[in-house]
Design a protein around this motif. Structure first.
Motif, mmCIF file in Angstrom:
data_model
loop_
_atom_site.group_PDB
_atom_site.id
_atom_site.type_symbol
_atom_site.label_atom_id
_atom_site.label_comp_id
_atom_site.label_asym_id
_atom_site.label_seq_id
_atom_site.Cartn_x
_atom_site.Cartn_y
_atom_site.Cartn_z
ATOM 1 N N PHE A 66 28.794 -17.234 49.781
ATOM 2 C CA PHE A 66 27.385 -17.586 50.014
ATOM 3 C C PHE A 66 27.290 -18.822 50.914
ATOM 4 O O PHE A 66 26.491 -18.861 51.860
ATOM 5 C CB PHE A 66 26.675 -17.852 48.681
ATOM 6 N N LEU A 67 28.120 -19.820 50.651
ATOM 7 C CA LEU A 67 28.105 -21.050 51.454
ATOM 8 C C LEU A 67 28.507 -20.758 52.901
ATOM 9 O O LEU A 67 27.875 -21.251 53.847
ATOM 10 C CB LEU A 67 29.045 -22.086 50.841
ATOM 11 N N LEU A 68 29.558 -19.957 53.083
ATOM 12 C CA LEU A 68 30.047 -19.641 54.426
ATOM 13 C C LEU A 68 29.020 -18.796 55.193
ATOM 14 O O LEU A 68 28.798 -19.011 56.389
ATOM 15 C CB LEU A 68 31.382 -18.902 54.347
ATOM 16 N N ALA B 132 34.762 -20.287 59.504
ATOM 17 C CA ALA B 132 34.045 -19.715 58.353
ATOM 18 C C ALA B 132 34.429 -18.248 58.155
ATOM 19 O O ALA B 132 34.736 -17.821 57.028
ATOM 20 C CB ALA B 132 32.535 -19.846 58.557
ATOM 21 N N LEU B 133 34.433 -17.459 59.230
ATOM 22 C CA LEU B 133 34.804 -16.044 59.106
ATOM 23 C C LEU B 133 36.258 -15.898 58.674
ATOM 24 O O LEU B 133 36.595 -15.023 57.872
ATOM 25 C CB LEU B 133 34.560 -15.315 60.433
ATOM 26 N N SER B 134 37.123 -16.783 59.166
ATOM 27 C CA SER B 134 38.521 -16.765 58.763
ATOM 28 C C SER B 134 38.657 -17.002 57.253
ATOM 29 O O SER B 134 39.449 -16.338 56.577
ATOM 30 C CB SER B 134 39.288 -17.836 59.548
ATOM 31 N N MET B 135 37.857 -17.929 56.723
ATOM 32 C CA MET B 135 37.898 -18.191 55.267
ATOM 33 C C MET B 135 37.385 -16.991 54.485
ATOM 34 O O MET B 135 37.904 -16.673 53.404
ATOM 35 C CB MET B 135 37.101 -19.451 54.932
ATOM 36 N N VAL B 136 36.370 -16.310 55.006
ATOM 37 C CA VAL B 136 35.870 -15.094 54.345
ATOM 38 C C VAL B 136 36.996 -14.069 54.256
ATOM 39 O O VAL B 136 37.228 -13.461 53.201
ATOM 40 C CB VAL B 136 34.660 -14.497 55.111
ATOM 41 N N MET B 137 37.740 -13.884 55.364
ATOM 42 C CA MET B 137 38.831 -12.911 55.386
ATOM 43 C C MET B 137 39.921 -13.268 54.360
ATOM 44 O O MET B 137 40.435 -12.410 53.669
ATOM 45 C CB MET B 137 39.454 -12.842 56.782
ATOM 46 N N ARG B 138 40.246 -14.553 54.281
ATOM 47 C CA ARG B 138 41.301 -14.982 53.349
ATOM 48 C C ARG B 138 40.847 -14.854 51.888
ATOM 49 O O ARG B 138 41.625 -14.467 51.019
ATOM 50 C CB ARG B 138 41.701 -16.434 53.652
ATOM 51 N N LEU B 139 39.589 -15.176 51.623
ATOM 52 C CA LEU B 139 39.072 -15.109 50.252
ATOM 53 C C LEU B 139 39.117 -13.695 49.688
ATOM 54 O O LEU B 139 39.321 -13.495 48.487
ATOM 55 C CB LEU B 139 37.624 -15.614 50.212
ATOM 56 N N PHE B 140 38.905 -12.702 50.572
ATOM 57 C CA PHE B 140 38.774 -11.321 50.092
ATOM 58 C C PHE B 140 39.895 -10.418 50.596
ATOM 59 O O PHE B 140 39.754 -9.203 50.637
ATOM 60 C CB PHE B 140 37.396 -10.771 50.509
ATOM 61 N N LEU C 150 28.709 -29.283 49.330
ATOM 62 C CA LEU C 150 29.216 -28.145 48.549
ATOM 63 C C LEU C 150 30.613 -27.696 48.985
ATOM 64 O O LEU C 150 31.346 -27.102 48.200
ATOM 65 C CB LEU C 150 28.247 -26.961 48.673
ATOM 66 N N SER C 151 30.993 -28.007 50.218
ATOM 67 C CA SER C 151 32.257 -27.511 50.764
ATOM 68 C C SER C 151 33.486 -27.852 49.918
ATOM 69 O O SER C 151 34.256 -26.953 49.557
ATOM 70 C CB SER C 151 32.430 -28.026 52.199
ATOM 71 N N PRO C 152 33.729 -29.140 49.554
ATOM 72 C CA PRO C 152 34.940 -29.430 48.766
ATOM 73 C C PRO C 152 34.918 -28.807 47.369
ATOM 74 O O PRO C 152 35.969 -28.581 46.769
ATOM 75 C CB PRO C 152 34.969 -30.959 48.686
ATOM 76 N N LYS C 153 33.712 -28.514 46.853
ATOM 77 C CA LYS C 153 33.607 -27.928 45.506
ATOM 78 C C LYS C 153 33.889 -26.425 45.522
ATOM 79 O O LYS C 153 34.396 -25.876 44.534
ATOM 80 C CB LYS C 153 32.196 -28.165 44.950
#
Length: 478
Positions: free
Chosen positions: A20-22, A126-134, A189-192
């Motif tokens: 949601f944040l990304l 941000a998109l890279s983090m989405v890919m890694r998260l899922f 919110l980012s570090p949390k």
């Protein structure tokens, strides 16, 4: 076990909040290009821009944003996604504050450019983090990409609505000031919610490649954006495009010989990455100008006020939200990437053709706007989600920042090229119209632009059919 391997083997319990944040950050980035459009007349009056120089409020942002996306993706891979993401958000917050305080043309243009730099760091990381998260689950990854696609589409459409409302009630400066508290909220919110990147790419920045890529992309974007106002045959447009293309070809030659290239060309061996990026380019080339022309049609032909015009466009992102979340994901799971892209492009093309027929001088809102919007939004949702999935889903995690930068570059340049071409077509059609009424001539230009937007989408369907590999083809090639 490293943090990186943990995130790949077991899901992050905060991943949906992080998504949601990304997505919110992506929404802000894409909105930045559109929120200021309706405010342009107010900015012109306030800071004394000429009609010709006013384009730089938009162009300064798009130029730096489009030029630095590849480098932003590489930096995310080298130094960590979260670090580059936070740096981008910080730059966006500071530059938005000073852009809102702008005292003349030059100051606003400079800070709009710096906003573009911040956005070029945010979008790929941000998109890279989405890919890694899922990365651990294909169904969850497809759902996450659906939300990502929605955040971009919503940013473009809602930006126009918010821009109209904010400018009307608070003045144009608040279309920029609004980014300060929203960016600070993201930084809090980012570090949390966002984990630090674990394993990063080892290596150095390819400075030669970075300089060539940035210069070539900036010149290409400059040429395209200038063509809107100066015409395709003007010397500055022709020279910018030729030099930009030549530099890009030199960039590709250099990258093929570099050990640690900014854009390792072997990334295009990733299944469907190439056609996915072409799909993203063509969806934006057909969709972004449609929204732009629709707003002009509502205001200049149907005589809506800026606020009423903005509100009239509001159903479009709502249709997109419904289709991406409820329909596109299920269609993608059932039909696969190839047929979802083909069907999506065909429906998007039909939506554009419906606009070219129904958007008349005496048109009604339901028939001329709402019905074609519904069809076009369905097509865009399908083509966009399938193209996005093809662009990034098969990429190895260590190159996810680079793939995200490539995807975002095609997203932005597709929008810019599509808009410049279709604005030029509309202008020629209006100028050559034999209609006695200026209003009818203007509308004929919009209808031609909608028609050729449909042709762009149909081209996307043909290319998807020819070049997208199905899973069976992949297996037979191994």
């Amino acid at each position: 076990m490293s943090t990186h391997s943990q995130t790949l083997s077991q899901p992050d319990p905060k991943r949906w909040k992080a998504l949601f944040l990304l997505c919110f950050a992506n929404f802000l980035v894409i909105m930045d290009a559109s929120i200021i459009q309706i405010a342009l007349p107010s900015i012109q009056e306030s800071l004394g821009y000429t009609q010709e120089s006013l384009q730089w409020v938009m162009s300064a942002f798009l130029l730096i944003f489009g030029g630095f996306l590849l480098l932003g993706g590489k930096l995310a891979d080298l130094y960590g996604n979260r670090r580059i993401f936070n740096l981008g958000v910080f730059i966006l917050a500071v530059s938005s504050l000073f852009a809102g305080l702008a005292w003349n043309e030059i100051s606003l243009n400079i800070f709009r450019g710096i906003q573009g730099l911040g956005s070029a760091l945010i979008a790929p990381s941000a998109l890279s983090m989405v890919m890694r998260l899922f990365n651990f689950s294909t169904p969850e990854k497809e759902k996450a990409l659906a939300f990502w696609g929605l955040s971009g589409a919503a940013g473009g459409a809602f930006g126009i609505v918010f821009g109209g409302l904010i400018t009307g009630f608070f003045g144009w400066r608040w279309t920029l000031f609004i980014y300060v508290p929203l960016s600070i909220l993201v930084l809090i919110l980012s570090p949390k919610l966002l984990q630090k990147s674990g394993q990063r790419l080892k290596g150095r920045i390819d400075y030669v490649g970075a300089a060539l890529a940035t210069a070539s992309l900036m010149l290409i974007v400059y040429g395209i954006v200038s063509a809107e106002h100066s015409g395709w045959t003007s010397s500055n447009v022709v020279i910018s495009l030729i030099v930009g293309v030549v530099l890009f070809l030199i960039f590709l030659i250099v990258e093929s010989k570099m050990k640690e290239a900014l854009l390792p060309l072997n990334i295009f061996k990733t299944p469907n990455l190439g056609i996915g990026n072409v799909g993203v380019f063509l969806t934006q080339a057909a969709w972004f100008p449609l929204i732009y022309m629709l707003i002009l049609y509502l205001q200049q032909v149907l005589q809506y006020s800026p606020t009423a015009g903005a509100m009239a466009v509001l159903p479009v992102p709502l249709f997109m939200a419904f289709f991406i979340i409820v329909v596109a994901e299920k269609v993608l799971a059932k039909l696969g990437i190839k047929m979802t892209m083909v069907v999506g492009f065909v429906i998007l093309g039909l939506g554009n053709i419906l606009f070219s027929q129904f958007a008349t001088v005496d048109g009604t809102y339901v028939i001329s706007v709402l019905f074609p919007s519904f069809v076009a939004a369905l097509g865009n949702a399908l083509a966009y989600l399938a193209s996005t999935t093809a662009s990034v889903s098969e990429v190895e995690p260590k190159k996810s920042g680079l793939a995200s930068g490539l995807y975002n570059t095609n997203f932005q340049i597709g929008s810019a090229i599509g808009l410049a071409i279709l604005v030029a077509i509309a202008g020629v059609a209006t100028a050559s119209s034999t209609a006695g009424s200026q209003l009818v001539a203007l509308n004929e230009g919009f209808q031609q632009a909608f028609f050729w937007g449909g042709i762009i989408a149909f081209l996307g369907a043909v290319l998807a059919l020819l070049f997208t590999r199905s899973p069976k083809q992949e297996e037979s090639n191994r």
